[in-house]
Design a protein around this motif. Sequence first.
Motif, PDB file in Angstrom:
ATOM      1  N   VAL A  15      -9.426 -12.286   0.553  1.00 47.26           N
ATOM      2  CA  VAL A  15      -8.227 -12.064   1.357  1.00 47.26           C
ATOM      3  C   VAL A  15      -8.231 -10.654   1.935  1.00 47.26           C
ATOM      4  O   VAL A  15      -7.991 -10.440   3.131  1.00 47.26           O
ATOM      5  CB  VAL A  15      -6.947 -12.289   0.519  1.00 47.26           C
ATOM      6  CG1 VAL A  15      -5.710 -11.806   1.268  1.00 47.26           C
ATOM      7  CG2 VAL A  15      -6.790 -13.767   0.173  1.00 47.26           C
ATOM      8  N   GLY A  16      -8.517  -9.661   1.078  1.00 40.01           N
ATOM      9  CA  GLY A  16      -8.541  -8.276   1.533  1.00 40.01           C
ATOM     10  C   GLY A  16      -9.585  -8.034   2.605  1.00 40.01           C
ATOM     11  O   GLY A  16      -9.317  -7.353   3.613  1.00 40.01           O
ATOM     12  N   ARG A  17     -10.764  -8.597   2.438  1.00 39.41           N
ATOM     13  CA  ARG A  17     -11.831  -8.398   3.420  1.00 39.41           C
ATOM     14  C   ARG A  17     -11.513  -9.088   4.735  1.00 39.41           C
ATOM     15  O   ARG A  17     -11.923  -8.621   5.805  1.00 39.41           O
ATOM     16  CB  ARG A  17     -13.160  -8.895   2.853  1.00 39.41           C
ATOM     17  CG  ARG A  17     -13.639  -8.046   1.687  1.00 39.41           C
ATOM     18  CD  ARG A  17     -15.065  -8.339   1.287  1.00 39.41           C
ATOM     19  NE  ARG A  17     -15.500  -7.415   0.248  1.00 39.41           N
ATOM     20  CZ  ARG A  17     -16.751  -7.053   0.046  1.00 39.41           C
ATOM     21  NH1 ARG A  17     -17.705  -7.533   0.822  1.00 39.41           N
ATOM     22  NH2 ARG A  17     -17.055  -6.203  -0.920  1.00 39.41           N
ATOM     23  N   CYS A  18     -10.799 -10.190   4.668  1.00 41.75           N
ATOM     24  CA  CYS A  18     -10.365 -10.850   5.906  1.00 41.75           C
ATOM     25  C   CYS A  18      -9.348  -9.993   6.653  1.00 41.75           C
ATOM     26  O   CYS A  18      -9.390  -9.885   7.884  1.00 41.75           O
ATOM     27  CB  CYS A  18      -9.755 -12.217   5.596  1.00 41.75           C
ATOM     28  SG  CYS A  18     -10.926 -13.503   5.151  1.00 41.75           S
ATOM     29  N   LEU A  19      -8.422  -9.368   5.916  1.00 38.50           N
ATOM     30  CA  LEU A  19      -7.374  -8.576   6.553  1.00 38.50           C
ATOM     31  C   LEU A  19      -7.937  -7.398   7.338  1.00 38.50           C
ATOM     32  O   LEU A  19      -7.411  -7.041   8.394  1.00 38.50           O
ATOM     33  CB  LEU A  19      -6.372  -8.079   5.511  1.00 38.50           C
ATOM     34  CG  LEU A  19      -5.479  -9.122   4.845  1.00 38.50           C
ATOM     35  CD1 LEU A  19      -4.484  -8.438   3.918  1.00 38.50           C
ATOM     36  CD2 LEU A  19      -4.731  -9.972   5.865  1.00 38.50           C
ATOM     37  N   VAL A  20      -9.011  -6.773   6.819  1.00 39.30           N
ATOM     38  CA  VAL A  20      -9.607  -5.640   7.531  1.00 39.30           C
ATOM     39  C   VAL A  20     -10.786  -6.098   8.396  1.00 39.30           C
ATOM     40  O   VAL A  20     -11.521  -5.264   8.931  1.00 39.30           O
ATOM     41  CB  VAL A  20     -10.054  -4.530   6.559  1.00 39.30           C
ATOM     42  CG1 VAL A  20      -8.856  -3.945   5.843  1.00 39.30           C
ATOM     43  CG2 VAL A  20     -11.085  -5.032   5.558  1.00 39.30           C
ATOM     44  N   ARG A  21     -10.957  -7.404   8.525  1.00 36.19           N
ATOM     45  CA  ARG A  21     -11.948  -8.038   9.377  1.00 36.19           C
ATOM     46  C   ARG A  21     -13.392  -7.696   9.010  1.00 36.19           C
ATOM     47  O   ARG A  21     -14.259  -7.623   9.885  1.00 36.19           O
ATOM     48  CB  ARG A  21     -11.665  -7.717  10.833  1.00 36.19           C
ATOM     49  CG  ARG A  21     -10.626  -8.631  11.497  1.00 36.19           C
ATOM     50  CD  ARG A  21     -11.050 -10.100  11.495  1.00 36.19           C
ATOM     51  NE  ARG A  21     -12.413 -10.272  11.949  1.00 36.19           N
ATOM     52  CZ  ARG A  21     -12.743 -10.366  13.236  1.00 36.19           C
ATOM     53  NH1 ARG A  21     -11.815 -10.336  14.169  1.00 36.19           N
ATOM     54  NH2 ARG A  21     -13.999 -10.536  13.582  1.00 36.19           N
ATOM     55  N   LEU A  22     -13.651  -7.500   7.705  1.00 40.45           N
ATOM     56  CA  LEU A  22     -15.036  -7.502   7.261  1.00 40.45           C
ATOM     57  C   LEU A  22     -15.566  -8.932   7.295  1.00 40.45           C
ATOM     58  O   LEU A  22     -16.769  -9.153   7.417  1.00 40.45           O
ATOM     59  CB  LEU A  22     -15.147  -6.927   5.848  1.00 40.45           C
ATOM     60  CG  LEU A  22     -14.866  -5.428   5.715  1.00 40.45           C
ATOM     61  CD1 LEU A  22     -15.023  -4.981   4.272  1.00 40.45           C
ATOM     62  CD2 LEU A  22     -15.767  -4.615   6.622  1.00 40.45           C
ATOM     63  N   TYR A  23     -14.683  -9.900   7.131  1.00 39.35           N
ATOM     64  CA  TYR A  23     -14.976 -11.311   7.361  1.00 39.35           C
ATOM     65  C   TYR A  23     -14.125 -11.790   8.529  1.00 39.35           C
ATOM     66  O   TYR A  23     -12.966 -11.380   8.654  1.00 39.35           O
ATOM     67  CB  TYR A  23     -14.610 -12.169   6.142  1.00 39.35           C
ATOM     68  CG  TYR A  23     -15.411 -11.918   4.887  1.00 39.35           C
ATOM     69  CD1 TYR A  23     -16.725 -11.474   4.929  1.00 39.35           C
ATOM     70  CD2 TYR A  23     -14.836 -12.157   3.639  1.00 39.35           C
ATOM     71  CE1 TYR A  23     -17.436 -11.265   3.758  1.00 39.35           C
ATOM     72  CE2 TYR A  23     -15.547 -11.947   2.466  1.00 39.35           C
ATOM     73  CZ  TYR A  23     -16.839 -11.498   2.530  1.00 39.35           C
ATOM     74  OH  TYR A  23     -17.543 -11.285   1.378  1.00 39.35           O
ATOM     75  N   GLU A  24     -14.704 -12.629   9.353  1.00 40.65           N
ATOM     76  CA  GLU A  24     -13.898 -13.323  10.357  1.00 40.65           C
ATOM     77  C   GLU A  24     -13.408 -14.630   9.729  1.00 40.65           C
ATOM     78  O   GLU A  24     -14.216 -15.452   9.310  1.00 40.65           O
ATOM     79  CB  GLU A  24     -14.694 -13.634  11.618  1.00 40.65           C
ATOM     80  CG  GLU A  24     -13.846 -14.323  12.683  1.00 40.65           C
ATOM     81  CD  GLU A  24     -14.574 -14.509  13.993  1.00 40.65           C
ATOM     82  OE1 GLU A  24     -14.023 -15.178  14.890  1.00 40.65           O
ATOM     83  OE2 GLU A  24     -15.718 -13.999  14.123  1.00 40.65           O
ATOM     84  N   PRO A  25     -12.108 -14.819   9.612  1.00 42.35           N
ATOM     85  CA  PRO A  25     -11.599 -15.993   8.906  1.00 42.35           C
ATOM     86  C   PRO A  25     -11.976 -17.299   9.590  1.00 42.35           C
ATOM     87  O   PRO A  25     -12.161 -17.355  10.812  1.00 42.35           O
ATOM     88  CB  PRO A  25     -10.077 -15.780   8.908  1.00 42.35           C
ATOM     89  CG  PRO A  25      -9.822 -14.857  10.038  1.00 42.35           C
ATOM     90  CD  PRO A  25     -11.022 -13.975  10.146  1.00 42.35           C
TER      91      PRO A  25
END
Length: 283
Positions: free
Chosen positions: A57-67
């Motif tokens: 969730v955290g990595r998605c919020l800072v866009r390290l992952y594209e959801p």
Amino acid sequence: MSTIVEARGLKMYFPVGRTLGGKPKRLLKAVDDVSFSIQKGETFGLVGESGCGKTTVGRCLVRLYEPTDGRIFFDGQDIAHLGEKPLTPYRRRMQMIFQDPYASLNPRMTVASIIAEPLRYAGASKAYQTERVRELVDLVGLKPDHLQRYPHEFSGGQRQRVGIARALACNPEFIVCDEPISALDVSIQAQVINTLESLQEKLGLSYLFVSHDLSMVRHIYHNVVFCIFNIDNSWVNCFFIFVQECDERTQTPFIVEAFNTRFLLAQIAQRNAKAFVKECQFL
């Protein structure tokens, strides 16, 4: 307070294995239909057992992952599927403090180079980089003579302070703290927490604080989401419980130290707190 970060129906699926045709054999639903919002100047706690999707969730919020699906609003702008170029201005406004203070630092770079790296990518002049690095070192409680040292020459707490300084380099408004104290000794954990709280007060930062240590989260959060597992065959039902009120007796926010769903809900009812429960499913 106004909202700085909001997730709506956030989903993150990872492919597991590949067929001969290149298609994934199955999808691992790390995050499935998660929604919440974080206010400016707030510490938002995300608490749960290992493997429940907190870090994702955290990595998605800072866009390290594209959801895979869903929407992520940062200061009112949907950034969930922005390309790299339009996303660049937002990357400067949101940063992440990683769980392992040693693995997240380049062992071949000095502290000065590590802290200055985000500034170099932002196009800052060398004079500004030098001045800003010195300012950040002082801000997080390190000494000027630490600047030419390498990560292996520091204790765990000092390395985490370097990670905090790097996260602050570009003056972010929102920081994801991904279990920043779990790899540290108990005696050092309080120091890092006090540093984060002090920085929030000085700079008006907003935090997403990811943890499974309930006793530590109670000292830093304003709002909390509990992720509680209730295993049913191969599926895990995850309950997000938003605790909005305080214990009437102590007038302080509370955390129920249990992961049993029924017991947790009963404890919330006993302590006269309002809870909104949203059921999600994880593989």
